[in-house]
Design an enzyme around this catalytic site. Structure first.
Site, PDB file in Angstrom:
ATOM      1  N   LYS A  23       9.162   1.467  -9.424  1.00  0.00           N
ATOM      2  CA  LYS A  23       9.385   2.849  -9.565  1.00  0.00           C
ATOM      3  C   LYS A  23      10.925   3.119  -9.884  1.00  0.00           C
ATOM      4  CE  LYS A  23       6.161   5.417  -7.495  1.00  0.00           C
ATOM      5  NZ  LYS A  23       5.711   6.264  -6.339  1.00  0.00           N
ATOM      6  N   PHE A  59       2.432   9.256  -7.774  1.00  0.00           N
ATOM      7  CA  PHE A  59       1.669   8.300  -6.729  1.00  0.00           C
ATOM      8  C   PHE A  59       0.647   7.233  -7.338  1.00  0.00           C
ATOM      9  CE2 PHE A  59      -0.435   6.874  -3.121  1.00  0.00           C
ATOM     10  CZ  PHE A  59       0.650   6.823  -2.298  1.00  0.00           C
ATOM     11  N   ASP A 107       9.939   1.082  -4.652  1.00  0.00           N
ATOM     12  CA  ASP A 107      10.219   2.588  -4.880  1.00  0.00           C
ATOM     13  C   ASP A 107      11.603   2.791  -4.362  1.00  0.00           C
ATOM     14  OD1 ASP A 107       9.412   5.330  -5.092  1.00  0.00           O
ATOM     15  OD2 ASP A 107       8.659   5.366  -3.026  1.00  0.00           O
ATOM     16  N   ASP A 123      -2.888   1.716  -1.909  1.00  0.00           N
ATOM     17  CA  ASP A 123      -3.862   2.728  -1.301  1.00  0.00           C
ATOM     18  C   ASP A 123      -3.368   4.133  -1.474  1.00  0.00           C
ATOM     19  OD1 ASP A 123      -1.859   2.166   0.709  1.00  0.00           O
ATOM     20  OD2 ASP A 123      -3.574   3.212   1.989  1.00  0.00           O
TER      21      ASP A 123
END
Ligand code: 5GP
Ligand code: MG
Length: 178
Positions: free
Chosen positions: A135, A156, A107, A163
């Site tokens: 991402k 997300f 990320d 999770d």
């Protein structure tokens, strides 16, 4: 049971994941053919991806060693603090080994930068990175993975090990949470 205000939008199917993981295993298995490869999985998010990847790697001519690290940078919310801390170290020697870091998603890059620097200091023979998801729009640090499963949008993501506050890890496919 499911909160009615949580919506999951399908992003990557179980079948697509399976095919991509097999292709990644082929790349990695060919690259490290004939060698010992130490896989360092980052807990908790990588556990399902790693489990599938190592079973696919079983078809290649490699000696695998699997170990784990745990890094924390997220609390129970979905925004990174940008300050990773080491919670669990590797338990076997990294020195002079080919090491492959396996994580669920790249990320901002803070987590992998931290782990790469940490492991580099332990003097591995080589160090590479494999992430299931990238991402890339969100990157804050100039870091790239050597092996990437899928590039994903800035949203997300949950399922297949990822999770939201402890939920959805067991989903066999990948979805966007809204
Ligand atoms: P970074 O340090 O690159 O910002 O974050 C990496 C870690 O943040 C990943 O290993 C993962 O645990 C978590 N993370 C980042 N984006 C997402 C996401 O969309 N969904 C989930 N479940 N975790 C994420
Ligand atoms: Mg993680």
């Amino acid at each position: 049971m499911m909160n009615s205000n949580i919506k999951l939008k399908p992003l990557i199917t179980e079948k697509e994941i399976k095919q991509r993981v097999a292709a990644l295993a082929e790349e990695i298995g060919t690259q490290f053919s004939g060698n010992t490869l130490m896989i360092v999985g980052l807990l908790n998010g990588s556990f399902i991806f790693l489990a599938d990847l190592v079973r696919q790697l079983n078809s290649y001519h490699l000696h695998l060693i699997v170990d784990f690290m745990r890094i924390t940078s997220y609390g129970s919310n979905t925004v990174t603090s940008g300050k990773p801390t080491l919670c669990q170290d590797v338990s076997i020697n990294v020195k002079e080994r080919h090491v492959l870091i396996v994580d669920d998603i790249l990320d901002t890059g803070y987590t992998l930068e931290f782990v790469v620097n940490y492991l580099k200091a332990l003097d591995p023979f080589s160090l590479s990175v494999c992430v299931l998801l990238d991402k890339s729009e969100r990157r804050q640090i100039d870091i790239r993975a050597d092996y990437v499963g899928f590039t994903v949008p800035d949203a997300f993501i949950v399922g297949y090990g990822l999770d939201c506050d402890g939920r959805f890890r067991e989903m066999p496919d990948i979805a966007v949470l809204s």
